[in-house]
Design a protein around this motif. Structure first.
Motif, PDB file in Angstrom:
ATOM      1  N   GLY A 120      45.975  34.245  48.802  1.00 41.68           N
ATOM      2  CA  GLY A 120      46.234  35.416  47.968  1.00 41.68           C
ATOM      3  C   GLY A 120      46.148  35.087  46.494  1.00 41.68           C
ATOM      4  N   GLY A 121      46.183  36.118  45.685  1.00 42.54           N
ATOM      5  CA  GLY A 121      46.064  35.909  44.241  1.00 42.54           C
ATOM      6  C   GLY A 121      45.910  37.230  43.521  1.00 42.54           C
ATOM      7  N   THR A 122      45.100  37.227  42.472  1.00 40.29           N
ATOM      8  CA  THR A 122      44.988  38.387  41.592  1.00 40.29           C
ATOM      9  C   THR A 122      43.540  38.682  41.251  1.00 40.29           C
ATOM     10  N   ILE A 123      43.225  39.966  41.159  1.00 41.41           N
ATOM     11  CA  ILE A 123      41.965  40.431  40.579  1.00 41.41           C
ATOM     12  C   ILE A 123      42.331  41.281  39.376  1.00 41.41           C
ATOM     13  N   LEU A 124      41.809  40.925  38.212  1.00 42.84           N
ATOM     14  CA  LEU A 124      42.033  41.696  36.990  1.00 42.84           C
ATOM     15  C   LEU A 124      40.722  42.325  36.555  1.00 42.84           C
ATOM     16  N   ASN A 125      40.699  43.652  36.502  1.00 38.99           N
ATOM     17  CA  ASN A 125      39.535  44.371  35.997  1.00 38.99           C
ATOM     18  C   ASN A 125      39.779  44.770  34.547  1.00 38.99           C
ATOM     19  N   ILE A 126      38.842  44.422  33.681  1.00 44.92           N
ATOM     20  CA  ILE A 126      38.965  44.764  32.270  1.00 44.92           C
ATOM     21  C   ILE A 126      38.447  46.186  32.092  1.00 44.92           C
ATOM     22  N   LEU A 127      39.355  47.099  31.864  1.00 46.66           N
ATOM     23  CA  LEU A 127      39.034  48.509  31.729  1.00 46.66           C
ATOM     24  C   LEU A 127      39.035  48.886  30.249  1.00 46.66           C
ATOM     25  N   SER A 128      39.546  50.058  29.914  1.00 46.66           N
ATOM     26  CA  SER A 128      39.484  50.524  28.531  1.00 46.66           C
ATOM     27  C   SER A 128      40.356  51.748  28.376  1.00 46.66           C
ATOM     28  N   GLY A 129      40.774  52.020  27.142  1.00 47.54           N
ATOM     29  CA  GLY A 129      41.377  53.313  26.874  1.00 47.54           C
ATOM     30  C   GLY A 129      40.385  54.424  27.163  1.00 47.54           C
ATOM     31  N   LEU A 130      39.088  54.096  27.134  1.00 52.52           N
ATOM     32  CA  LEU A 130      38.040  55.068  27.434  1.00 52.52           C
ATOM     33  C   LEU A 130      37.879  55.307  28.926  1.00 52.52           C
ATOM     34  N   SER A 131      38.713  54.658  29.750  1.00 54.93           N
ATOM     35  CA  SER A 131      38.812  55.041  31.151  1.00 54.93           C
ATOM     36  C   SER A 131      39.444  56.415  31.270  1.00 54.93           C
ATOM     37  N   TRP A 132      40.217  56.812  30.250  1.00 54.80           N
ATOM     38  CA  TRP A 132      41.041  58.018  30.308  1.00 54.80           C
ATOM     39  C   TRP A 132      40.596  59.117  29.363  1.00 54.80           C
TER      40      TRP A 132
END
Length: 232
Positions: A120-132
């Motif tokens: 197990g572990g982590t997945i980090l997706n780099i999103l944006s304020g422009l997602s919203w």
């Protein structure tokens, strides 16, 4: 999460925010693979360069075969064509979706089984304020980031029982080449990298890295009139 015992793959790690993320993870003792289309461009001491084009399924499969010990995946690689949804070449709009949505999904599909097999572990997706919130002059980018946000929410639910925590980082403009032509306040990528890695370490599902991201999220509750006050 103990980062000093973690093995991390950061995509788009040869420059900009990806390089800052890789540097921050290295400073905390993690083993870091730095993915880049041209691994010769990776100049970060201690990082392990690996050839990776997230829009190429063969490249993604080769990377997954080469580095099976990953416990953290950071989907950072991105594009910004400045494509307007009504006027731009459709190929530029497709590139945004191929990178941010399909590229991210391809990486998760390739590496989630590896992460699960490693406990197990982590997945980090780099999103944006422009997602919203969307700007017409960046319509393709905003649409792709919004799709990636939805992808993040779905995968978070699907992968939870495999011991994989899926997180999203929302941030406004950072001082990188991608937004060099943009006027206005920009965060230092190194500062945002520290916030992002702190979020990984504490197991945060959603990381709001600056005021722009916090304001965009808050505006969602106000509906269209709050997001787009310029509308009649």
């Amino acid at each position: 999460m103990d980062l000093s015992t973690s093995t991390v793959l950061v995509t788009g790690a040869n420059r900009g925010f990806g390089r800052a993320l890789a540097a921050e993870l290295l400073s905390r003792g993690a083993t870091v693979y730095a993915g880049a289309r041209n691994p010769d461009q990776v100049d970060l001491p201690g990082a392990k360069p690996i050839a990776l084009d997230i829009t190429d399924s063969t490249s993604v499969a080769a990377a997954a075969e080469a580095i099976g010990d990953v416990t953290i995946l950071v989907n950072n690689a991105g594009s910004s064509t400045g494509a307007d949804l009504l006027a731009a070449d459709l190929n530029n709009i497709r590139l945004e979706m191929d990178t941010h949505y399909f590229g991210t999904l391809s990486m998760v599909r390739a590496f989630a089984p590896k992460i699960a097999a490693n406990g197990g572990g982590t997945i980090l997706n780099i999103l944006s304020g422009l997602s919203w919130v969307s700007f017409p002059e960046l319509g393709a980018y905003c649409a792709a980031k919004s799709a990636e946000w939805s992808l993040t929410n779905t995968l978070r639910l699907q992968l939870a029982d495999q011991g994989i925590r899926v997180s999203g980082l929302h941030v406004g403009y950072m001082d990188t080449d991608m937004v060099r032509a943009v006027d206005g306040p920009k965060s230092d990528p190194a500062d945002i990298a520290r916030i992002a890695v702190d979020g990984i370490a504490t197991g945060a599902y959603e990381i709001l890295a600056d005021n722009a991201a916090r304001q965009a999220q808050a505006a969602l509750a106000g509906g269209v009139s709050a997001l787009y006050p310029q509308l009649p």
